[in-house]
Design an enzyme around this catalytic site. Structure first.
Site, PDB file in Angstrom:
ATOM      1  N   TYR A 149       0.827  -1.218   0.000  1.00  0.00           N
ATOM      2  CA  TYR A 149       0.000   0.000   0.000  1.00  0.00           C
ATOM      3  C   TYR A 149       0.861   1.267   0.000  1.00  0.00           C
ATOM      4  O   TYR A 149       0.408   2.334  -0.368  1.00  0.00           O
ATOM      5  CB  TYR A 149      -0.930   0.038   1.210  1.00  0.00           C
ATOM      6  CG  TYR A 149      -2.011  -1.030   1.210  1.00  0.00           C
ATOM      7  CD1 TYR A 149      -2.210  -1.850   0.109  1.00  0.00           C
ATOM      8  CD2 TYR A 149      -2.837  -1.220   2.313  1.00  0.00           C
ATOM      9  CE1 TYR A 149      -3.189  -2.825   0.113  1.00  0.00           C
ATOM     10  CE2 TYR A 149      -3.818  -2.198   2.318  1.00  0.00           C
ATOM     11  CZ  TYR A 149      -3.987  -3.000   1.210  1.00  0.00           C
ATOM     12  OH  TYR A 149      -4.959  -3.965   1.209  1.00  0.00           O
ATOM     13  N   LYS A 200       3.331 -15.720   1.309  1.00  0.00           N
ATOM     14  CA  LYS A 200       3.319 -16.325  -0.035  1.00  0.00           C
ATOM     15  C   LYS A 200       4.786 -16.594  -0.367  1.00  0.00           C
ATOM     16  O   LYS A 200       5.327 -16.115  -1.367  1.00  0.00           O
ATOM     17  CB  LYS A 200       2.652 -15.340  -1.008  1.00  0.00           C
ATOM     18  CG  LYS A 200       2.314 -15.905  -2.356  1.00  0.00           C
ATOM     19  CD  LYS A 200       1.150 -16.871  -2.343  1.00  0.00           C
ATOM     20  CE  LYS A 200       0.971 -17.463  -3.737  1.00  0.00           C
ATOM     21  NZ  LYS A 200       0.205 -18.698  -3.772  1.00  0.00           N
ATOM     22  N   ASP A 232      -3.155 -18.239   0.104  1.00  0.00           N
ATOM     23  CA  ASP A 232      -4.287 -18.843  -0.610  1.00  0.00           C
ATOM     24  C   ASP A 232      -4.835 -20.031   0.179  1.00  0.00           C
ATOM     25  O   ASP A 232      -6.057 -20.215   0.308  1.00  0.00           O
ATOM     26  CB  ASP A 232      -3.897 -19.243  -2.045  1.00  0.00           C
ATOM     27  CG  ASP A 232      -2.502 -19.867  -2.132  1.00  0.00           C
ATOM     28  OD1 ASP A 232      -1.751 -19.820  -1.136  1.00  0.00           O
ATOM     29  OD2 ASP A 232      -2.180 -20.410  -3.202  1.00  0.00           O
ATOM     30  N   ASP A 256      -5.390  -7.398   5.554  1.00  0.00           N
ATOM     31  CA  ASP A 256      -6.586  -6.639   5.189  1.00  0.00           C
ATOM     32  C   ASP A 256      -7.674  -7.600   4.716  1.00  0.00           C
ATOM     33  O   ASP A 256      -8.829  -7.556   5.165  1.00  0.00           O
ATOM     34  CB  ASP A 256      -6.194  -5.662   4.055  1.00  0.00           C
ATOM     35  CG  ASP A 256      -7.263  -4.625   3.783  1.00  0.00           C
ATOM     36  OD1 ASP A 256      -8.274  -4.620   4.506  1.00  0.00           O
ATOM     37  OD2 ASP A 256      -7.087  -3.829   2.843  1.00  0.00           O
ATOM     38  N   ASP A 260     -11.113  -9.323   7.092  1.00  0.00           N
ATOM     39  CA  ASP A 260     -12.500  -9.128   6.659  1.00  0.00           C
ATOM     40  C   ASP A 260     -13.196 -10.464   6.406  1.00  0.00           C
ATOM     41  O   ASP A 260     -14.382 -10.623   6.684  1.00  0.00           O
ATOM     42  CB  ASP A 260     -12.560  -8.256   5.399  1.00  0.00           C
ATOM     43  CG  ASP A 260     -12.637  -6.776   5.747  1.00  0.00           C
ATOM     44  OD1 ASP A 260     -12.506  -6.446   6.945  1.00  0.00           O
ATOM     45  OD2 ASP A 260     -12.822  -5.953   4.832  1.00  0.00           O
TER      46      ASP A 260
END
Ligand code: NAD
Length: 367
Positions: A149, A200, A232, A256, A260
């Site tokens: 970000y 990852k 994943d 993030d 959620d």
């Protein structure tokens, strides 16, 4: 650096917009009751933020509000934003112009997002009944100020042949990974002593650095069991066997998304608190949800996320573990009694308003 477990017991209270003031009022009632009966010496300092501050002072984070936060040991934040301010330029809108500067100013790099499915609320979860019946209690520790970000270069560029290309940069420094990993290890130590690093590492160099740092630090926390999961796979496993997880440590983007996903499977955003903490004990505590303009002003919002955010504040910023636990037990007790706001109501339970839920939790505090 501030350390608040000492003399300064001022809490900045920033209610904000929409349901913010309604749910904040209930959290303040809980804090005041504890403050009075246990002589905690807390001072609550109120300040405007978000759309409410734009209306009054023309900016979402007025200087006076920032000053109040600076002289406090923690911020109890409601929520900001709503349709009234959506026509403003993006950088002036309440969330961008209030929350992001607060995170930056106080270097709130660690985001703690508990996701707990209470057995009484299993019906509200979209998980299959037999999975939801087992309940779960996971803490996502998300890195909040680094990663893709914020990395540079970033932008949309035009190549020599006229084609456009977009660039985002995923970059982490060792110290950024180390400090958030310590937060996660300490959290795991105070819970069920299990830490899962979500990464990852089969593709990303940054993930390999995360793995090696977490492996090295694990020698300082030998009582904590550590494992590693590709993001994943993690997205699947938290739905298949959520009860197996305790603390999930994630870089910014993965955290993030996963926090959620976990919020969704608890069934109600109105139940979930969060904390964004800095080095030392300073932190900003807020519900995971937003200002919910669709239900604002009707006294029907669920105040539990805001009340549990106050509990997190007492625990992390003031070291008041016993009082934090009292609030959490009071919430458990009212749920066991069958009291429900509209978002978590089902046949056979008692529908209550936001303020009635607040009163019940105040009454349930074991003083
Ligand atoms: P939201 O979380 O406000 O609402 C999503 C849904 O969840 C709505 O149906 C709402 O009624 C419900 N909900 C949320 N909190 C609830 C509670 N305590 N009790 C019962 N139901 C609850 O998200 P949104 O609709 O995407 O955003 C609304 C506004 O909030 C926007 O202006 C957005 O920018 C802002 N927002 C602010 C924050 C923040 O202040 N940290 C976070 C997210 C969104």
């Amino acid at each position: 650096m501030r350390n608040c477990m000492s003399l300064n017991k001022t809490i900045a209270v920033l209610a904000g917009d929409g349901i913010g003031p309604e749910v904040m009022h209930q959290a303040v009632r809980v804090l005041e009751k504890l403050n009075q009966s246990e002589k905690l010496g807390l001072t609550l300092a109120y300040a405007d933020v978000g759309g409410a501050a734009i209306d009054k002072y023309g900016e979402a984070l007025p200087r006076k509000t920032l000053e109040i936060c600076q002289t406090s040991c923690a911020i109890l934040f409601g929520s900001v934003g709503g349709p009234k301010w959506e026509c403003l330029p993006p950088e002036k809108q309440p969330e961008r112009a209030a929350l992001l500067p607060l995170r930056k100013h106080f270097q709130l790099y660690a985001n703690l997002r508990p996701a707990k499915l209470y057995p009484e609320l299993a019906h509200a979860s979209p998980l299959r009944t037999d999975l939801a019946a087992k309940g779960f209690d996971i803490l996502v520790v998300r890195e909040l100020t680094g990663g893709i970000y914020f990395g540079q270069p970033k932008g949309i560029y035009t190549c020599e042949n006229g084609e456009k290309k977009a660039v985002d940069t995923l970059v982490y420094h060792e110290h950024e990974i180390e400090r958030i990993s310590h937060v996660a290890f300490r959290a795991a130590r105070a819970r069920r002593k299990k830490l899962t690093l979500v990464d990852k590492a089969n593709v990303l160099e940054s993930s390999q650095l995360w793995r090696s740092i977490v492996r090295t630090l694990s020698t300082q926390y030998t009582d904590v069991m550590v494992d590693f999961l590709y993001v994943d796979n993690a997205a699947m496993q938290v739905i298949r066997r959520p009860w197996d997880f305790d603390v999930l440590l994630c870089e910014n983007l993965f955290g993030d998304i996963l926090s959620d996903e976990l919020a969704a499977i608890t069934g109600s955003i109105g139940m979930l608190p969060s904390a964004s903490i800095a080095d030392g004990s300073f932190g900003l505590y807020e519900p995971a949800g937003g200002s919910a303009p669709d239900i604002a002003g009707k006294d029907i919002a669920n105040p539990i996320a805001q009340i549990l955010s106050a509990a997190m504040l007492l625990r992390h910023s003031l070291g008041l573990e016993e009082q934090a636990a009292k609030i959490e037990l009071a919430v458990d007790a009212v749920l066991k009694l069958g009291l429900r706001t509209a978002d978590i109501w089902q046949e056979g339970t008692q529908l209550v308003t936001c303020s009635q839920m607040g009163s019940a939790i105040v009454d349930a505090l074991e003083l």
